[in-house]
Design a protein around this motif. Structure first.
Motif, PDB file in Angstrom:
ATOM      1  N   PRO A 174     -94.432 117.843  19.411  1.00 22.76           N
ATOM      2  CA  PRO A 174     -93.180 118.476  20.029  1.00 22.76           C
ATOM      3  C   PRO A 174     -93.143 119.908  20.254  1.00 22.76           C
ATOM      4  O   PRO A 174     -92.080 120.313  21.209  1.00 22.76           O
ATOM      5  CB  PRO A 174     -92.231 118.073  18.783  1.00 22.76           C
ATOM      6  CG  PRO A 174     -92.985 117.936  17.722  1.00 22.76           C
ATOM      7  CD  PRO A 174     -94.581 117.496  18.184  1.00 22.76           C
ATOM      8  N   ASP A 175     -94.084 120.761  19.998  1.00 24.76           N
ATOM      9  CA  ASP A 175     -94.119 122.140  20.384  1.00 24.76           C
ATOM     10  C   ASP A 175     -94.723 122.508  21.765  1.00 24.76           C
ATOM     11  O   ASP A 175     -94.736 123.562  22.005  1.00 24.76           O
ATOM     12  CB  ASP A 175     -94.569 122.751  19.302  1.00 24.76           C
ATOM     13  CG  ASP A 175     -96.164 122.861  19.090  1.00 24.76           C
ATOM     14  OD1 ASP A 175     -96.729 121.733  19.551  1.00 24.76           O
ATOM     15  OD2 ASP A 175     -96.780 123.816  18.620  1.00 24.76           O
ATOM     16  N   VAL A 176     -95.098 121.522  22.633  1.00 23.34           N
ATOM     17  CA  VAL A 176     -95.778 121.753  23.929  1.00 23.34           C
ATOM     18  C   VAL A 176     -94.681 122.107  24.892  1.00 23.34           C
ATOM     19  O   VAL A 176     -93.547 121.731  24.739  1.00 23.34           O
ATOM     20  CB  VAL A 176     -96.782 120.574  24.344  1.00 23.34           C
ATOM     21  CG1 VAL A 176     -97.739 120.380  23.239  1.00 23.34           C
ATOM     22  CG2 VAL A 176     -95.883 119.472  24.963  1.00 23.34           C
ATOM     23  N   THR A 177     -94.907 122.760  25.670  1.00 27.07           N
ATOM     24  CA  THR A 177     -94.353 123.327  26.953  1.00 27.07           C
ATOM     25  C   THR A 177     -94.750 122.484  28.267  1.00 27.07           C
ATOM     26  O   THR A 177     -96.068 122.707  28.730  1.00 27.07           O
ATOM     27  CB  THR A 177     -94.176 124.784  27.453  1.00 27.07           C
ATOM     28  OG1 THR A 177     -93.961 125.484  26.348  1.00 27.07           O
ATOM     29  CG2 THR A 177     -93.580 124.921  28.704  1.00 27.07           C
ATOM     30  N   PRO A 178     -94.355 121.313  28.703  1.00 23.47           N
ATOM     31  CA  PRO A 178     -94.770 120.540  29.955  1.00 23.47           C
ATOM     32  C   PRO A 178     -94.718 121.573  31.016  1.00 23.47           C
ATOM     33  O   PRO A 178     -93.973 122.207  31.320  1.00 23.47           O
ATOM     34  CB  PRO A 178     -93.756 119.376  29.702  1.00 23.47           C
ATOM     35  CG  PRO A 178     -92.993 119.267  28.621  1.00 23.47           C
ATOM     36  CD  PRO A 178     -92.792 120.821  28.004  1.00 23.47           C
ATOM     37  N   LEU A 179     -95.910 121.502  31.744  1.00 19.93           N
ATOM     38  CA  LEU A 179     -96.009 121.910  33.283  1.00 19.93           C
ATOM     39  C   LEU A 179     -95.961 120.846  34.152  1.00 19.93           C
ATOM     40  O   LEU A 179     -95.474 121.135  35.236  1.00 19.93           O
ATOM     41  CB  LEU A 179     -97.561 122.424  33.292  1.00 19.93           C
ATOM     42  CG  LEU A 179     -97.836 123.512  31.958  1.00 19.93           C
ATOM     43  CD1 LEU A 179     -99.245 123.987  32.033  1.00 19.93           C
ATOM     44  CD2 LEU A 179     -96.933 124.669  32.220  1.00 19.93           C
TER      45      LEU A 179
ATOM     46  N   VAL B 186     -93.051 120.372  36.803  1.00 21.72           N
ATOM     47  CA  VAL B 186     -91.861 120.829  36.048  1.00 21.72           C
ATOM     48  C   VAL B 186     -91.518 122.055  35.473  1.00 21.72           C
ATOM     49  O   VAL B 186     -90.261 122.590  35.251  1.00 21.72           O
ATOM     50  CB  VAL B 186     -91.786 119.690  34.718  1.00 21.72           C
ATOM     51  CG1 VAL B 186     -91.573 118.112  35.120  1.00 21.72           C
ATOM     52  CG2 VAL B 186     -92.728 119.646  33.823  1.00 21.72           C
ATOM     53  N   ALA B 187     -92.614 122.822  35.497  1.00 16.47           N
ATOM     54  CA  ALA B 187     -92.482 124.404  35.310  1.00 16.47           C
ATOM     55  C   ALA B 187     -92.963 125.201  36.333  1.00 16.47           C
ATOM     56  O   ALA B 187     -94.142 125.698  36.543  1.00 16.47           O
ATOM     57  CB  ALA B 187     -93.343 124.671  33.943  1.00 16.47           C
ATOM     58  N   LYS B 188     -92.206 125.202  37.234  1.00 16.00           N
ATOM     59  CA  LYS B 188     -92.400 125.862  38.842  1.00 16.00           C
ATOM     60  C   LYS B 188     -92.562 127.482  38.527  1.00 16.00           C
ATOM     61  O   LYS B 188     -93.285 128.060  39.404  1.00 16.00           O
ATOM     62  CB  LYS B 188     -91.186 125.536  39.580  1.00 16.00           C
ATOM     63  CG  LYS B 188     -91.118 124.106  39.861  1.00 16.00           C
ATOM     64  CD  LYS B 188     -90.068 123.819  40.897  1.00 16.00           C
ATOM     65  CE  LYS B 188     -89.756 122.254  41.210  1.00 16.00           C
ATOM     66  NZ  LYS B 188     -91.072 121.624  41.418  1.00 16.00           N
ATOM     67  N   ASP B 189     -92.114 128.053  37.534  1.00 17.03           N
ATOM     68  CA  ASP B 189     -92.123 129.561  37.317  1.00 17.03           C
ATOM     69  C   ASP B 189     -93.383 129.789  36.199  1.00 17.03           C
ATOM     70  O   ASP B 189     -93.354 131.082  36.136  1.00 17.03           O
ATOM     71  CB  ASP B 189     -90.795 130.139  37.032  1.00 17.03           C
ATOM     72  CG  ASP B 189     -89.877 129.944  37.997  1.00 17.03           C
ATOM     73  OD1 ASP B 189     -90.167 130.019  39.213  1.00 17.03           O
ATOM     74  OD2 ASP B 189     -88.670 129.781  37.411  1.00 17.03           O
ATOM     75  N   HIS B 190     -94.006 128.853  35.665  1.00 11.02           N
ATOM     76  CA  HIS B 190     -95.167 129.234  34.669  1.00 11.02           C
ATOM     77  C   HIS B 190     -96.331 129.556  35.568  1.00 11.02           C
ATOM     78  O   HIS B 190     -96.451 129.316  36.691  1.00 11.02           O
ATOM     79  CB  HIS B 190     -95.571 128.148  33.986  1.00 11.02           C
ATOM     80  CG  HIS B 190     -96.388 128.325  32.775  1.00 11.02           C
ATOM     81  ND1 HIS B 190     -97.556 128.500  32.850  1.00 11.02           N
ATOM     82  CD2 HIS B 190     -96.163 128.305  31.618  1.00 11.02           C
ATOM     83  CE1 HIS B 190     -98.026 128.678  31.589  1.00 11.02           C
ATOM     84  NE2 HIS B 190     -97.036 128.773  30.844  1.00 11.02           N
TER      85      HIS B 190
ATOM     86  N   ALA C  45     -97.219 127.949  38.914  1.00 12.65           N
ATOM     87  CA  ALA C  45     -96.536 128.902  40.249  1.00 12.65           C
ATOM     88  C   ALA C  45     -97.101 128.702  41.369  1.00 12.65           C
ATOM     89  O   ALA C  45     -98.410 128.814  41.613  1.00 12.65           O
ATOM     90  CB  ALA C  45     -96.334 130.324  39.701  1.00 12.65           C
ATOM     91  N   GLY C  46     -96.264 128.372  42.409  1.00 20.89           N
ATOM     92  CA  GLY C  46     -96.797 128.304  43.762  1.00 20.89           C
ATOM     93  C   GLY C  46     -97.103 126.780  43.953  1.00 20.89           C
ATOM     94  O   GLY C  46     -97.433 126.502  45.173  1.00 20.89           O
ATOM     95  N   LEU C  47     -97.228 126.035  43.061  1.00 20.42           N
ATOM     96  CA  LEU C  47     -97.789 124.515  43.368  1.00 20.42           C
ATOM     97  C   LEU C  47     -96.234 123.590  43.631  1.00 20.42           C
ATOM     98  O   LEU C  47     -95.342 124.128  43.220  1.00 20.42           O
ATOM     99  CB  LEU C  47     -98.236 123.851  42.033  1.00 20.42           C
ATOM    100  CG  LEU C  47     -99.599 124.493  41.709  1.00 20.42           C
ATOM    101  CD1 LEU C  47    -100.021 123.574  40.443  1.00 20.42           C
ATOM    102  CD2 LEU C  47    -100.653 124.095  42.752  1.00 20.42           C
ATOM    103  N   THR C  48     -96.671 122.742  44.544  1.00 22.03           N
ATOM    104  CA  THR C  48     -95.478 121.780  44.858  1.00 22.03           C
ATOM    105  C   THR C  48     -95.941 120.494  44.444  1.00 22.03           C
ATOM    106  O   THR C  48     -97.051 120.074  44.104  1.00 22.03           O
ATOM    107  CB  THR C  48     -95.081 121.941  46.400  1.00 22.03           C
ATOM    108  OG1 THR C  48     -96.416 121.641  47.034  1.00 22.03           O
ATOM    109  CG2 THR C  48     -94.661 123.190  46.859  1.00 22.03           C
ATOM    110  N   ASP C  49     -94.884 119.367  44.179  1.00 20.25           N
ATOM    111  CA  ASP C  49     -95.084 118.273  43.868  1.00 20.25           C
ATOM    112  C   ASP C  49     -96.463 117.568  44.928  1.00 20.25           C
ATOM    113  O   ASP C  49     -96.431 117.910  45.961  1.00 20.25           O
ATOM    114  CB  ASP C  49     -94.036 117.416  44.096  1.00 20.25           C
ATOM    115  CG  ASP C  49     -92.935 117.862  42.961  1.00 20.25           C
ATOM    116  OD1 ASP C  49     -93.329 118.521  42.144  1.00 20.25           O
ATOM    117  OD2 ASP C  49     -91.893 117.284  42.973  1.00 20.25           O
TER     118      ASP C  49
END
Length: 143
Positions: free
Chosen positions: A103-108, A76-80, A84-88
């Motif tokens: 609530p303050d996490v950034t999902p990856l 879900v965070a393709k530019d993190h 970065a560089g991973l695909t589903d």
């Protein structure tokens, strides 16, 4: 790691690391650690409940798990930088259900598996340190 015991000295040393720009990687079973230390849940951004918990007049049921599950993984965070560089992809691993996520996490990463909690990996900042949690990784098939 599902350690439950931590001394006051160990807590203080752990907390002091977070002010020194020391990154923290938390993996899989470590979501279950230190059930009686509320700061740990805040630091890592979530908690797997080993027992039912009373919250006011209601009972929050314990978290669950299931071994040997095929599940689709979505980035879900393709530019993190972490993803970065991973695909589903698909993975054969253990799922956790009904765990808490702050609530303050950034999902990856996440999954569409109906029995799995979400997200499966996230990042957050604690003090001066970056923290990443990755739920995947129960056994050799996940490695």
């Amino acid at each position: 790691d599902m350690v439950q015991n931590i001394t006051e000295t160990q807590k203080a040393r752990f907390l002091s690391l977070l002010d020194k720009v020391v990154g923290l990687v938390v993996m899989h079973h470590a979501l279950c650690s230190y059930q009686n230390w509320p700061d740990y849940e805040r630091i890592i951004g979530g908690k797997y409940l080993l027992e039912d918990q009373k919250k006011g007049d209601r009972i929050v049921p314990k978290s669950g798990y299931q071994h040997d599950v095929d599940m689709p993984i979505s980035i879900v965070a393709k530019d993190h930088p972490i993803t970065a560089g991973l695909t589903d992809f698909k993975i054969f691993d253990e799922i956790y259900s009904d765990f808490r996520v702050q609530p303050d996490v950034t999902p990856l990463i996440t999954t569409s598996h109906p029995k799995s909690g979400k997200p499966l990996a996230w990042t957050r900042t604690e003090g001066k340190s970056r923290v990443v949690f990755i739920q995947l990784g129960h056994g050799p098939t996940a490695y």
